[in-house]
Motif scaffolding. Sequence first.
Motif, PDB file in Angstrom:
ATOM      1  N   PRO A   1       7.095   9.898  58.436  1.00  0.00           N
ATOM      2  CA  PRO A   1       8.112   9.152  58.653  1.00  0.00           C
ATOM      3  C   PRO A   1       8.904   8.243  57.577  1.00  0.00           C
ATOM      4  O   PRO A   1      10.084   8.377  57.639  1.00  0.00           O
ATOM      5  CB  PRO A   1       7.513   8.006  59.502  1.00  0.00           C
ATOM      6  CG  PRO A   1       6.337   8.519  59.951  1.00  0.00           C
ATOM      7  CD  PRO A   1       5.697   9.517  59.114  1.00  0.00           C
ATOM      8  N   VAL A   2       8.148   7.985  56.508  1.00  0.00           N
ATOM      9  CA  VAL A   2       8.766   7.525  55.432  1.00  0.00           C
ATOM     10  C   VAL A   2       9.702   8.345  54.673  1.00  0.00           C
ATOM     11  O   VAL A   2      10.789   8.284  54.294  1.00  0.00           O
ATOM     12  CB  VAL A   2       7.623   7.008  54.369  1.00  0.00           C
ATOM     13  CG1 VAL A   2       8.374   6.510  52.984  1.00  0.00           C
ATOM     14  CG2 VAL A   2       7.055   5.742  55.154  1.00  0.00           C
ATOM     15  N   PHE A   3       9.217   9.386  54.438  1.00  0.00           N
ATOM     16  CA  PHE A   3       9.749  10.569  53.617  1.00  0.00           C
ATOM     17  C   PHE A   3      10.914  11.283  54.718  1.00  0.00           C
ATOM     18  O   PHE A   3      12.183  11.626  54.257  1.00  0.00           O
ATOM     19  CB  PHE A   3       9.004  11.669  53.221  1.00  0.00           C
ATOM     20  CG  PHE A   3       8.195  11.218  52.114  1.00  0.00           C
ATOM     21  CD1 PHE A   3       8.592  11.077  50.912  1.00  0.00           C
ATOM     22  CD2 PHE A   3       6.912  10.810  52.282  1.00  0.00           C
ATOM     23  CE1 PHE A   3       8.191  10.412  49.728  1.00  0.00           C
ATOM     24  CE2 PHE A   3       6.367  10.178  51.127  1.00  0.00           C
ATOM     25  CZ  PHE A   3       6.681   9.986  49.866  1.00  0.00           C
ATOM     26  N   LYS A   4      10.671  11.251  56.066  1.00  0.00           N
ATOM     27  CA  LYS A   4      11.896  11.771  56.894  1.00  0.00           C
ATOM     28  C   LYS A   4      13.207  10.718  56.569  1.00  0.00           C
ATOM     29  O   LYS A   4      14.325  11.122  56.728  1.00  0.00           O
ATOM     30  CB  LYS A   4      11.216  11.578  58.150  1.00  0.00           C
ATOM     31  CG  LYS A   4      12.045  12.441  59.244  1.00  0.00           C
ATOM     32  CD  LYS A   4      11.390  12.486  60.588  1.00  0.00           C
ATOM     33  CE  LYS A   4      11.914  13.433  61.501  1.00  0.00           C
ATOM     34  NZ  LYS A   4      11.125  13.825  62.582  1.00  0.00           N
ATOM     35  N   GLU A   5      12.805   9.338  56.691  1.00  0.00           N
ATOM     36  CA  GLU A   5      13.883   8.312  56.690  1.00  0.00           C
ATOM     37  C   GLU A   5      14.604   8.554  55.470  1.00  0.00           C
ATOM     38  O   GLU A   5      15.810   8.449  55.620  1.00  0.00           O
ATOM     39  CB  GLU A   5      13.202   7.077  56.909  1.00  0.00           C
ATOM     40  CG  GLU A   5      14.245   5.975  56.950  1.00  0.00           C
ATOM     41  CD  GLU A   5      13.623   4.559  57.094  1.00  0.00           C
ATOM     42  OE1 GLU A   5      12.388   4.500  57.201  1.00  0.00           O
ATOM     43  OE2 GLU A   5      14.319   3.668  56.620  1.00  0.00           O
ATOM     44  N   GLN A   6      13.922   8.783  54.415  1.00  0.00           N
ATOM     45  CA  GLN A   6      14.683   8.849  53.044  1.00  0.00           C
ATOM     46  C   GLN A   6      15.255  10.381  52.830  1.00  0.00           C
ATOM     47  O   GLN A   6      16.014  10.484  51.931  1.00  0.00           O
ATOM     48  CB  GLN A   6      13.787   8.846  51.899  1.00  0.00           C
ATOM     49  CG  GLN A   6      13.128   7.365  51.997  1.00  0.00           C
ATOM     50  CD  GLN A   6      13.936   6.100  52.052  1.00  0.00           C
ATOM     51  OE1 GLN A   6      15.114   6.257  51.380  1.00  0.00           O
ATOM     52  NE2 GLN A   6      13.626   5.002  52.543  1.00  0.00           N
ATOM     53  N   THR A   7      14.989  11.149  53.557  1.00  0.00           N
ATOM     54  CA  THR A   7      15.685  12.370  53.485  1.00  0.00           C
ATOM     55  C   THR A   7      16.416  12.838  54.529  1.00  0.00           C
ATOM     56  O   THR A   7      17.851  12.860  54.463  1.00  0.00           O
ATOM     57  CB  THR A   7      14.707  13.709  53.330  1.00  0.00           C
ATOM     58  OG1 THR A   7      13.460  13.123  52.482  1.00  0.00           O
ATOM     59  CG2 THR A   7      15.015  15.048  52.563  1.00  0.00           C
ATOM     60  N   LEU A   8      15.840  13.139  55.857  1.00  0.00           N
ATOM     61  CA  LEU A   8      16.628  13.909  56.995  1.00  0.00           C
ATOM     62  C   LEU A   8      17.668  12.738  57.467  1.00  0.00           C
ATOM     63  O   LEU A   8      18.640  13.273  57.869  1.00  0.00           O
ATOM     64  CB  LEU A   8      15.666  14.565  57.898  1.00  0.00           C
ATOM     65  CG  LEU A   8      15.017  15.796  57.327  1.00  0.00           C
ATOM     66  CD1 LEU A   8      13.981  16.052  58.449  1.00  0.00           C
ATOM     67  CD2 LEU A   8      15.939  16.812  56.741  1.00  0.00           C
ATOM     68  N   ALA A   9      16.911  11.679  57.669  1.00  0.00           N
ATOM     69  CA  ALA A   9      17.831  10.490  58.203  1.00  0.00           C
ATOM     70  C   ALA A   9      18.686   9.655  57.024  1.00  0.00           C
ATOM     71  O   ALA A   9      19.185   8.597  57.353  1.00  0.00           O
ATOM     72  CB  ALA A   9      16.829   9.464  58.962  1.00  0.00           C
ATOM     73  N   ASN A  10      18.812  10.312  56.014  1.00  0.00           N
ATOM     74  CA  ASN A  10      19.463   9.576  54.762  1.00  0.00           C
ATOM     75  C   ASN A  10      20.970   9.657  55.070  1.00  0.00           C
ATOM     76  O   ASN A  10      21.649  10.924  54.576  1.00  0.00           O
ATOM     77  CB  ASN A  10      18.972   9.955  53.540  1.00  0.00           C
ATOM     78  CG  ASN A  10      19.218   8.909  52.163  1.00  0.00           C
ATOM     79  OD1 ASN A  10      20.384   8.494  52.529  1.00  0.00           O
ATOM     80  ND2 ASN A  10      18.470   9.106  51.506  1.00  0.00           N
ATOM     81  N   LYS A  11      21.879   8.773  55.237  1.00  0.00           N
ATOM     82  CA  LYS A  11      23.409   8.919  55.479  1.00  0.00           C
ATOM     83  C   LYS A  11      23.983   9.324  54.133  1.00  0.00           C
ATOM     84  O   LYS A  11      24.665  10.265  54.034  1.00  0.00           O
ATOM     85  CB  LYS A  11      24.031   7.657  56.109  1.00  0.00           C
ATOM     86  CG  LYS A  11      25.226   7.754  56.196  1.00  0.00           C
ATOM     87  CD  LYS A  11      25.719   8.370  57.536  1.00  0.00           C
ATOM     88  CE  LYS A  11      27.448   7.956  57.703  1.00  0.00           C
ATOM     89  NZ  LYS A  11      28.049   8.337  56.506  1.00  0.00           N
ATOM     90  N   GLY A  12      23.206   8.576  53.031  1.00  0.00           N
ATOM     91  CA  GLY A  12      23.854   8.813  51.723  1.00  0.00           C
ATOM     92  C   GLY A  12      23.566  10.245  51.140  1.00  0.00           C
ATOM     93  O   GLY A  12      24.321  10.843  50.491  1.00  0.00           O
ATOM     94  N   LEU A  13      22.502  10.853  51.707  1.00  0.00           N
ATOM     95  CA  LEU A  13      22.220  12.031  51.154  1.00  0.00           C
ATOM     96  C   LEU A  13      23.052  12.932  51.844  1.00  0.00           C
ATOM     97  O   LEU A  13      23.591  14.085  51.212  1.00  0.00           O
ATOM     98  CB  LEU A  13      20.911  12.347  51.374  1.00  0.00           C
ATOM     99  CG  LEU A  13      20.124  13.699  50.805  1.00  0.00           C
ATOM    100  CD1 LEU A  13      20.186  13.553  49.293  1.00  0.00           C
ATOM    101  CD2 LEU A  13      18.754  13.995  51.603  1.00  0.00           C
ATOM    102  N   GLN A  14      23.282  12.809  53.051  1.00  0.00           N
ATOM    103  CA  GLN A  14      23.988  13.727  53.872  1.00  0.00           C
ATOM    104  C   GLN A  14      25.755  13.512  53.343  1.00  0.00           C
ATOM    105  O   GLN A  14      26.327  14.677  53.132  1.00  0.00           O
ATOM    106  CB  GLN A  14      24.255  13.331  55.434  1.00  0.00           C
ATOM    107  CG  GLN A  14      23.051  13.327  55.970  1.00  0.00           C
ATOM    108  CD  GLN A  14      23.067  12.902  57.561  1.00  0.00           C
ATOM    109  OE1 GLN A  14      23.884  12.164  57.856  1.00  0.00           O
ATOM    110  NE2 GLN A  14      21.999  13.009  58.120  1.00  0.00           N
TER     111      GLN A  14
END
Length: 305
Positions: free
Chosen positions: A113-126
């Motif tokens: 969950p922590v790495f999911k939040e910082q990657t797939l759910a990361n608006k800035g990264l998108q």
Amino acid sequence: MAAGRLDPAQREAFLKNGYLVIPGFFNKDAVEAMLTRAKQLIEEVDLETHPMTAFTTAEQGRHIGDQYFLDSSSRISAFFEPSALDPANPKKLVVPKQQSINKIGHALCQLDPVFKEQTLANKGLQDLARDLAVHKDPLVLQSMIICKQPRIGGKVPIHNDSTFLYTNPPSAVGFWIALEPCTAENGALSFLPGSHKRKTITKRFVRLPDGGTGFLDIPGAQDEADTDWEKEPGWKQECCGAGDLVIIHGGVQHQSPHNLSDKTRFIYTFHMIEGAEGFEYDHQNWLQPSADLPLPHLLGHGQVA
Ligand SMILES: O=C(O)CCC(=O)C(=O)O
Ligand SMILES: [Fe+2]
């Protein structure tokens, strides 16, 4: 500029050099969350049931090729530093467990969950992926923590990432995040700027029919296969602070040295490849997603905003 946006000069620098450092892309809270979780994952390694598989890149031709490694494509698996294991008894550690792990991967961004939040759910990264605009439909893969442990953290030899995550045509781009200061002493990355424009993708790292892994030449792509990249002029070491993001073109030559210091060098990294039509993910690649865990689309189900 809003967090996650890339200005045209930064994009140009990435295309020219084959990598780009974005200082402070991840804030203090995000870094803290990832670092804490990385240490928890190490704590959770069960020495009783673990196959005690070491990870070695010292000789890339003899990369560890057992089932535990291959299965890690779609799991959270931990790999030991070779010299953390007692040569007389590879079931025994010669350093504390917290300092024994080389890396943890390779499906962190899907399963944790922590790495999911910082990657797939990361608006800035998108936003960043849109601004970078090298992929129409970026798929995320090979998410992992690399620990580079004090004194025993091994070197990562010169390589490029498209060799390991081959698509036809090549499309891999790495996203590498310092979770701690990365210095010359604890193993900061070095790059050969511009090398992605040369013929660097001459082989690929595949699953061999006998169950192991190895390198296969790419027919017709051998122009610079004999170059001694270490001797090429222009190598540049990039020391980073915690939270800095480095975007790495799949063709650029890079490496990191042995950690000679008494400090860890934890980083989190994942890659993106092109998921749009016309790009074929090689079925021989070491990393094969399992049927129940397909590669996630960063920008939704193939929808590019
Ligand atoms: O962290 C390192 O030392 C090497 C990482 C690397 O080669 C990569 O992320 O592509
Ligand atoms: Fe790499």
